[in-house]
Design a protein around this motif. Sequence first.
Motif, PDB file in Angstrom:
ATOM      1  N   ARG A  74       0.851  -1.187   0.000  1.00 25.35           N
ATOM      2  CA  ARG A  74       0.000   0.000   0.000  1.00 25.35           C
ATOM      3  C   ARG A  74       0.887   1.238   0.000  1.00 25.35           C
ATOM      4  N   ALA A  75       0.607   2.136  -0.942  1.00 19.26           N
ATOM      5  CA  ALA A  75       1.404   3.355  -1.052  1.00 19.26           C
ATOM      6  C   ALA A  75       0.511   4.482  -1.550  1.00 19.26           C
ATOM      7  N   ALA A  76       0.878   5.692  -1.213  1.00 13.77           N
ATOM      8  CA  ALA A  76       0.124   6.852  -1.671  1.00 13.77           C
ATOM      9  C   ALA A  76       0.431   7.115  -3.141  1.00 13.77           C
ATOM     10  N   HIS A  77      -0.609   7.445  -3.899  1.00  9.58           N
ATOM     11  CA  HIS A  77      -0.431   7.806  -5.302  1.00  9.58           C
ATOM     12  C   HIS A  77       0.423   9.065  -5.383  1.00  9.58           C
ATOM     13  N   GLN A  78       1.351   9.086  -6.326  1.00  9.23           N
ATOM     14  CA  GLN A  78       2.326  10.171  -6.377  1.00  9.23           C
ATOM     15  C   GLN A  78       1.669  11.536  -6.602  1.00  9.23           C
ATOM     16  N   LYS A  79       0.648  11.585  -7.456  1.00  7.53           N
ATOM     17  CA  LYS A  79       0.015  12.864  -7.775  1.00  7.53           C
ATOM     18  C   LYS A  79      -1.202  13.160  -6.906  1.00  7.53           C
ATOM     19  N   TYR A  80      -2.060  12.160  -6.705  1.00  7.29           N
ATOM     20  CA  TYR A  80      -3.347  12.405  -6.067  1.00  7.29           C
ATOM     21  C   TYR A  80      -3.374  12.099  -4.573  1.00  7.29           C
ATOM     22  N   GLY A  81      -2.398  11.357  -4.075  1.00  4.81           N
ATOM     23  CA  GLY A  81      -2.315  11.115  -2.648  1.00  4.81           C
ATOM     24  C   GLY A  81      -3.200   9.997  -2.123  1.00  4.81           C
ATOM     25  N   LYS A  82      -4.057   9.424  -2.971  1.00 12.61           N
ATOM     26  CA  LYS A  82      -4.927   8.334  -2.527  1.00 12.61           C
ATOM     27  C   LYS A  82      -4.085   7.081  -2.266  1.00 12.61           C
ATOM     28  N   ILE A  83      -4.437   6.340  -1.219  1.00 13.23           N
ATOM     29  CA  ILE A  83      -3.734   5.096  -0.907  1.00 13.23           C
ATOM     30  C   ILE A  83      -4.160   4.034  -1.919  1.00 13.23           C
ATOM     31  N   VAL A  84      -3.186   3.487  -2.621  1.00 11.18           N
ATOM     32  CA  VAL A  84      -3.438   2.496  -3.654  1.00 11.18           C
ATOM     33  C   VAL A  84      -2.767   1.191  -3.242  1.00 11.18           C
ATOM     34  N   ALA A  85      -3.479   0.079  -3.380  1.00  7.80           N
ATOM     35  CA  ALA A  85      -2.924  -1.234  -3.043  1.00  7.80           C
ATOM     36  C   ALA A  85      -2.476  -1.929  -4.321  1.00  7.80           C
ATOM     37  N   LYS A  86      -1.216  -2.323  -4.355  1.00 10.57           N
ATOM     38  CA  LYS A  86      -0.684  -3.092  -5.479  1.00 10.57           C
ATOM     39  C   LYS A  86      -0.329  -4.477  -4.963  1.00 10.57           C
ATOM     40  N   THR A  87      -0.679  -5.508  -5.715  1.00 10.76           N
ATOM     41  CA  THR A  87      -0.419  -6.884  -5.309  1.00 10.76           C
ATOM     42  C   THR A  87       0.600  -7.513  -6.243  1.00 10.76           C
ATOM     43  N   GLN A  88       1.632  -8.108  -5.659  1.00 12.93           N
ATOM     44  CA  GLN A  88       2.644  -8.832  -6.423  1.00 12.93           C
ATOM     45  C   GLN A  88       2.555 -10.298  -6.018  1.00 12.93           C
ATOM     46  N   ARG A  89       2.560 -11.198  -7.010  1.00 12.40           N
ATOM     47  CA  ARG A  89       2.458 -12.630  -6.726  1.00 12.40           C
ATOM     48  C   ARG A  89       3.812 -13.295  -6.939  1.00 12.40           C
ATOM     49  N   TYR A  90       4.230 -14.081  -5.952  1.00  7.68           N
ATOM     50  CA  TYR A  90       5.507 -14.786  -6.020  1.00  7.68           C
ATOM     51  C   TYR A  90       5.254 -16.275  -5.918  1.00  7.68           C
ATOM     52  N   LYS A  91       5.999 -17.070  -6.685  1.00  2.00           N
ATOM     53  CA  LYS A  91       5.981 -18.520  -6.508  1.00  2.00           C
ATOM     54  C   LYS A  91       7.080 -18.859  -5.522  1.00  2.00           C
ATOM     55  N   ALA A  92       6.739 -19.611  -4.483  1.00  2.00           N
ATOM     56  CA  ALA A  92       7.692 -19.923  -3.418  1.00  2.00           C
ATOM     57  C   ALA A  92       7.762 -21.429  -3.200  1.00  2.00           C
ATOM     58  N   HIS A  93       8.943 -21.893  -2.850  1.00  2.00           N
ATOM     59  CA  HIS A  93       9.189 -23.316  -2.607  1.00  2.00           C
ATOM     60  C   HIS A  93       8.697 -23.698  -1.214  1.00  2.00           C
ATOM     61  N   ASP A  94       7.866 -24.741  -1.151  1.00  2.00           N
ATOM     62  CA  ASP A  94       7.320 -25.263   0.103  1.00  2.00           C
ATOM     63  C   ASP A  94       7.667 -26.749   0.164  1.00  2.00           C
ATOM     64  N   GLU A  95       8.809 -27.073   0.759  1.00  2.00           N
ATOM     65  CA  GLU A  95       9.371 -28.429   0.699  1.00  2.00           C
ATOM     66  C   GLU A  95       8.420 -29.501   1.216  1.00  2.00           C
ATOM     67  N   GLU A  96       7.731 -29.253   2.336  1.00  2.00           N
ATOM     68  CA  GLU A  96       6.890 -30.291   2.939  1.00  2.00           C
ATOM     69  C   GLU A  96       5.415 -30.162   2.601  1.00  2.00           C
ATOM     70  N   ASN A  97       5.051 -29.278   1.690  1.00  4.46           N
ATOM     71  CA  ASN A  97       3.646 -29.046   1.315  1.00  4.46           C
ATOM     72  C   ASN A  97       2.771 -28.742   2.527  1.00  4.46           C
ATOM     73  N   LYS A  98       3.268 -27.920   3.453  1.00  5.53           N
ATOM     74  CA  LYS A  98       2.525 -27.596   4.670  1.00  5.53           C
ATOM     75  C   LYS A  98       1.556 -26.438   4.476  1.00  5.53           C
ATOM     76  N   CYS A  99       1.841 -25.524   3.567  1.00 10.07           N
ATOM     77  CA  CYS A  99       1.029 -24.313   3.393  1.00 10.07           C
ATOM     78  C   CYS A  99      -0.310 -24.645   2.736  1.00 10.07           C
ATOM     79  N   ARG A 100      -1.340 -23.943   3.183  1.00 13.22           N
ATOM     80  CA  ARG A 100      -2.683 -24.071   2.613  1.00 13.22           C
ATOM     81  C   ARG A 100      -3.160 -22.694   2.176  1.00 13.22           C
ATOM     82  N   VAL A 101      -4.159 -22.652   1.323  1.00  8.95           N
ATOM     83  CA  VAL A 101      -4.710 -21.376   0.863  1.00  8.95           C
ATOM     84  C   VAL A 101      -5.243 -20.603   2.059  1.00  8.95           C
ATOM     85  N   GLY A 102      -4.894 -19.334   2.145  1.00  9.75           N
ATOM     86  CA  GLY A 102      -5.332 -18.479   3.242  1.00  9.75           C
ATOM     87  C   GLY A 102      -4.302 -18.312   4.340  1.00  9.75           C
ATOM     88  N   ASP A 103      -3.239 -19.119   4.338  1.00 14.30           N
ATOM     89  CA  ASP A 103      -2.186 -18.986   5.350  1.00 14.30           C
ATOM     90  C   ASP A 103      -1.381 -17.709   5.122  1.00 14.30           C
TER      91      ASP A 103
END
Length: 83
Positions: free
Chosen positions: A26-55
């Motif tokens: 979340r960062a303020a827009h450079q010109k207008y000042g409104k808080i804008v949310a940007k989402t970046q998606r990363y693929k990550a290694h989970d060796e034991e398959n412990k993670c579930r959706v929503g964690d």
Amino acid sequence: MAVKERVGLVVSDKMDKTVVVAVENRAAHQKYGKIVAKTQRYKAHDEENKCRVGDRVRIQETRPLSRTKRWTVTDILTTTAKG
């Protein structure tokens, strides 16, 4: 050089030993000042398959593990209720 770490939400766990983590910035827009949310998606290694959706997980940058995978899951901060 410092190791990059991010905290995000697991949005997919359908792959073997891999999860997709969405990190919201979340960062303020450079010109207008409104808080804008940007989402970046990363693929990550989970060796034991412990993670579930929503964690909520912490991921850490590492050497390239595949064509798109450059991060590993270091720890699971919160888990979703099973049921």
